[in-house]
Motif scaffolding. Structure first.
Motif, PDB file in Angstrom:
ATOM      1  N   VAL A 291      13.077  -0.948  47.817  1.00 24.19           N
ATOM      2  CA  VAL A 291      12.885  -1.936  46.466  1.00 24.19           C
ATOM      3  C   VAL A 291      12.017  -1.114  45.314  1.00 24.19           C
ATOM      4  N   ALA A 292      10.787  -0.857  45.876  1.00 30.20           N
ATOM      5  CA  ALA A 292       9.823  -0.350  44.937  1.00 30.20           C
ATOM      6  C   ALA A 292      10.315   0.979  44.516  1.00 30.20           C
TER       7      ALA A 292
ATOM      8  N   ALA B  80      12.644   0.084  41.668  1.00 29.74           N
ATOM      9  CA  ALA B  80      11.985  -0.372  40.411  1.00 29.74           C
ATOM     10  C   ALA B  80      11.336   0.646  39.892  1.00 29.74           C
TER      11      ALA B  80
ATOM     12  N   VAL C 189       4.871   0.302  38.999  1.00 28.53           N
ATOM     13  CA  VAL C 189       5.311  -0.621  40.178  1.00 28.53           C
ATOM     14  C   VAL C 189       4.116  -0.282  41.364  1.00 28.53           C
TER      15      VAL C 189
ATOM     16  N   LEU D 114       3.410  -4.569  45.480  1.00 28.92           N
ATOM     17  CA  LEU D 114       5.181  -5.138  45.496  1.00 28.92           C
ATOM     18  C   LEU D 114       5.443  -5.335  47.118  1.00 28.92           C
ATOM     19  N   THR D 115       5.547  -4.044  47.517  1.00 30.09           N
ATOM     20  CA  THR D 115       6.056  -3.972  48.796  1.00 30.09           C
ATOM     21  C   THR D 115       5.195  -4.614  49.824  1.00 30.09           C
TER      22      THR D 115
ATOM     23  N   ALA E 188       5.843  -8.109  49.494  1.00 30.75           N
ATOM     24  CA  ALA E 188       7.331  -8.717  49.865  1.00 30.75           C
ATOM     25  C   ALA E 188       7.519  -8.325  51.380  1.00 30.75           C
TER      26      ALA E 188
ATOM     27  N   ILE F 247       8.891  -9.658  44.089  1.00 25.85           N
ATOM     28  CA  ILE F 247       9.411  -8.743  43.061  1.00 25.85           C
ATOM     29  C   ILE F 247       9.212  -9.155  41.746  1.00 25.85           C
ATOM     30  N   THR F 248       9.554 -10.314  41.402  1.00 28.24           N
ATOM     31  CA  THR F 248       9.456 -10.741  40.146  1.00 28.24           C
ATOM     32  C   THR F 248       7.876 -10.800  39.501  1.00 28.24           C
TER      33      THR F 248
ATOM     34  N   LYS G 264       5.535  -8.781  40.423  1.00 25.44           N
ATOM     35  CA  LYS G 264       4.961  -7.305  40.551  1.00 25.44           C
ATOM     36  C   LYS G 264       5.729  -6.377  39.287  1.00 25.44           C
TER      37      LYS G 264
ATOM     38  N   ALA H 243      15.599  -8.535  39.950  1.00 24.33           N
ATOM     39  CA  ALA H 243      15.164  -8.554  41.323  1.00 24.33           C
ATOM     40  C   ALA H 243      16.102  -8.451  42.336  1.00 24.33           C
TER      41      ALA H 243
END
Length: 514
Positions: A290-291, A294, A306, A310-311, A314, A348-349, A351, A367
């Motif tokens: 995901v990161a 992003a 990012v 974030l991770t 998450a 996510i939102t 970060k 996201a």
């Protein structure tokens, strides 16, 4: 003689103690660590061949340092770990605000103490943990905050003239003498405040309110900055940047393995959660992906970056999502399912910074799209690439259908949905109910077993769910999430008779039916 037994200047002289500047001190201790093959920056992952060697070279050169990089790249952590390169204890004049070296005093206070008490001047031993100062640069930071000012209250109480050096109130930089001082987000510091740092960096002295004060401070300066801040909010004035000898570029993890190691190290997951919730390698990789998605996404502001946070957040959310479900159903153990990853959306939102088009799309939808892209990217590491299969054509007539099924292993699964069947998976579904639901999809279990013959029952179920999310990400079936329910259906719907459509049909454009 134990250093803690030394209480006076005379005892210090007789001990043979020889003072070193902080940069010499760090250089000497770093050389020792390098020779013994000891990593001076423990817990810093992914910088072994880049940032750490650059930092070691700068410290060996006795340079002040500027760490330049986006947020969440361990810039401040690198600076804080430099305290481990300091001597464990150093002697200072007892009561000194600026940590005066007993053998080389700077302040009037220290000089007066030595003049009055001579060899009986009391000293104390200062631990390296006390030799670190840090300031976040904000527009309201003043010269008085950093360097110092005249204190009228002190002047009045002591009945001193403003011309007396004793009325000075020292700022955080002089108080960090013989230590490491860090200014975070340097470009946010007003230009006139940055100018006030010139003399400290170049000449090693300070000037306060016109005092003819020569105080060659002994400080290692470390600055951090986001390169895009040069245009967003402020800039580092050129003469100051010129006086910072080493500029070191930091970066995000360059591969999933490094990112996994960082999250594993940093995630704050309780032992009781780990005993109840199993997190597979697949789930961990999806979160890290995901990161990566992003950082290259058109809706996410690349200038902001990012963060690795974030991770980390998450991962913690994913574990908590599974734990919450287990608590609801009074289950002793569970695993993180792909559907549990809807619970990482808030991580996510919070970060990512969006560009204008991303704001129009909405942070929640961005996201969700990032999560789908992560599933799509990781899917082909486990199963055949549906896009590659789509481009293949069948030749010959005799065994056309058997070749189609060999070349299109997803055919049985998609055919089940094309027949009008659908599957509902609830986010808070009991594990047993979810497994039973997944087994209803014709061809799904046999497909997973073909590629992962040694997977156990839990792994099979997770992979079966992953296949459905993957087929959705490649637009082979549809996925709709509404109020805690994920509904999988055929892509086209019952209105259009596309039951005979297969992956090898080049005339089919899935974008027309999304």
């Amino acid at each position: 003689m134990n250093i803690h037994d030394i209480k006076t200047l005379g005892e210090l002289k007789r001990s043979g103690y020889k003072p070193k500047s902080i940069k010499e001190e760090i250089r000497s201790n770093l050389i020792t660590k390098i020779r013994s093959k000891e990593n001076p920056f423990t817990g810093i992952i992914g910088y072994e061949d880049t940032v750490i060697p650059d930092t070691e070279r700068a410290l060996l050169s006795r340079h002040n340092i500027l760490f330049l990089g986006l947020r969440g790249q361990a810039k401040t952590r690198m600076a804080r770990q430099m305290t481990d390169l300091l001597d464990e204890y150093i002697p200072v004049i007892a009561g000194s605000e600026v940590n005066d070296d007993p053998l080389n005093p700077l302040s009037k206070f220290a000089k007066d103490q030595i003049a009055e008490y001579a060899d009986e001047t009391p000293i104390r031993w200062m631990h390296r943990s006390e030799r670190y100062g840090e300031k976040l640069a904000t527009p309201d930071v003043s010269v008085a905050d950093l360097i110092g000012d005249i204190d009228p209250i002190k002047a009045a109480n002591l009945r001193l003239s403003f011309a007396d050096e004793r009325v000075i109130h020292y700022g955080i930089i002089p108080r960090s003498n013989r230590g490491i001082f860090v200014i975070n987000e340097l470009p946010d510091l007003q230009a006139r405040i940055q100018v006030a740092l010139f003399n400290i960096l170049q000449e090693g002295d300070i000037q306060i309110r016109g005092f003819k004060l020569r105080m060659p401070l002994d400080i290692l300066f470390v600055f951090t900055a986001n390169p895009e801040d040069y245009t967003n909010r402020g800039s580092i004035v050129t003469p100051l940047k010129d006086r910072i000898e080493s500029q070191i570029l930091t970066h995000y993890p360059k591969d999933i393995e490094t990112s996994l190691a960082i999250t594993e190290q940093e995630a704050d997951v309780l032992e009781e959660q780990l005993q109840k919730v199993t997190v597979s390698d697949l789930i961990k990789r999806l979160i890290e992906q995901v990161a990566f998605e992003a950082r290259g996404n058109e809706y996410v502001d690349k200038k902001s970056g990012v963060s690795a946070r974030l991770t980390i957040a998450a991962y913690e959310n994913a574990v908590s999502s599974a734990e919450r479900r287990a608590i609801i159903h009074n289950e002793k153990s569970t695993q993180v399912w792909v559907s549990d990853l809807t619970g990482i959306i808030p991580a996510i939102t919070g970060k990512i910074e969006l560009v204008y088009e991303g704001e129009q799309e909405g942070p929640y939808q961005v996201a969700v799209n990032l999560l789908d892209k992560a599933i799509r990217t990781q899917f082909i590491s486990y199963f055949p690439n549906p896009d590659a299969l789509k481009k293949k054509r069948n030749t010959g007539k005799a065994s056309q259908q058997s070749r189609a099924e060999d070349e299109n292993p997803y055919k049985n699964i998609t055919r089940w949905f094309d027949a009008g069947n659908h599957l509902d998976l609830f986010v808070d579904m009991k594990d047993a109910d979810k497994v039973n639901a997944l087994y209803k999809v014709d061809g799904l279990y046999s497909f997973v077993k073909k590629y992962f013959p040694h997977a156990n029952e839990k792994e099979n179920a997770l992979l079966m769910e992953f296949v459905l999310h993957g087929l959705s990400a490649y637009s082979l079936i549809s996925k709709k999430t509404i109020e805690g329910k994920i509904e999988f259906k055929d892509l086209i719907g019952s209105m259009m008779n596309l039951g005979q459509l297969n992956l090898e049909d080049d005339d089919f454009n899935e974008d027309d039916y999304k």
